[in-house]
Motif scaffolding. Structure first.
Motif, PDB file in Angstrom:
ATOM      1  N   GLN A  16      89.984  98.586 136.979  1.00  0.00           N
ATOM      2  CA  GLN A  16      89.143  97.423 136.678  1.00  0.00           C
ATOM      3  C   GLN A  16      89.814  96.141 137.156  1.00  0.00           C
ATOM      4  O   GLN A  16      89.169  95.282 137.769  1.00  0.00           O
ATOM      5  N   ARG A  19      89.811  96.053 141.043  1.00  0.00           N
ATOM      6  CA  ARG A  19      88.492  95.692 141.567  1.00  0.00           C
ATOM      7  C   ARG A  19      88.193  94.219 141.313  1.00  0.00           C
ATOM      8  O   ARG A  19      87.625  93.533 142.166  1.00  0.00           O
ATOM      9  N   HIS A  20      88.586  93.727 140.144  1.00  0.00           N
ATOM     10  CA  HIS A  20      88.359  92.314 139.824  1.00  0.00           C
ATOM     11  C   HIS A  20      89.161  91.415 140.775  1.00  0.00           C
ATOM     12  O   HIS A  20      88.651  90.403 141.267  1.00  0.00           O
TER      13      HIS A  20
END
Length: 145
Positions: A16, A19-20
């Motif tokens: 996460q 990807r952020h």
């Protein structure tokens, strides 16, 4: 809670965050009229004299097709010019134009300022630790490929 469950949660968190982080750089790049890969290629070319598409592709870990598409756009926009290599007629040497140099300098300077300020807020020791841990993760993962 099992060990695999804990690892799974942290791996999920890792992806996460990864990807952020990628999305942040993509948004910054889009706000400046480029893709993130284009910014990476522009930076690479500006830092390396006499580079070729193959060199950019290998150092940035981007496909040759992706780099080729980016270079075609850069050439159309007047950011780079290409000349056939005298050493290897199959390769083209990428040269930054004056417009390309000015564009790269402005973008890179702005990005480095933003990144430096962010690192300052995080703290250099924390940032170094983050990089050390990521480097160790990559080394251990890639040794099992």
């Amino acid at each position: 809670m099992s060990e695999n469950s804990i690892y799974g949660e942290e791996l999920h968190r890792f992806f996460q965050l990864w990807r952020h982080c990628n999305a942040m750089y993509e948004e910054w790049s889009r706000n400046h009229g480029f893709s993130c890969n284009e910014i990476l290629v522009l930076t690479n070319i500006s830092e390396n004299k006499n580079c070729t598409q193959k060199m950019v592709s290998e150092s940035m870990r981007l496909s040759k097709q992706t780099v080729n598409m980016i270079l075609k756009r850069f050439e159309q926009d007047g950011l780079v010019s290409m000349e056939v290599s005298e050493k290897d007629k199959r390769s083209k040497i990428i040269h930054m134009t004056e417009k390309g140099r000015k564009t790269a300098e402005a973008l890179i300077s702005e990005l480095i300022t933003l990144e430096s300020e962010t690192v300052r807020k995080v703290g250099i020791d924390n940032f170094r630790l983050m990089n050390d841990v990521q480097e160790k993760y990559i080394s251990n993962f890639s040794s099992n490929l």
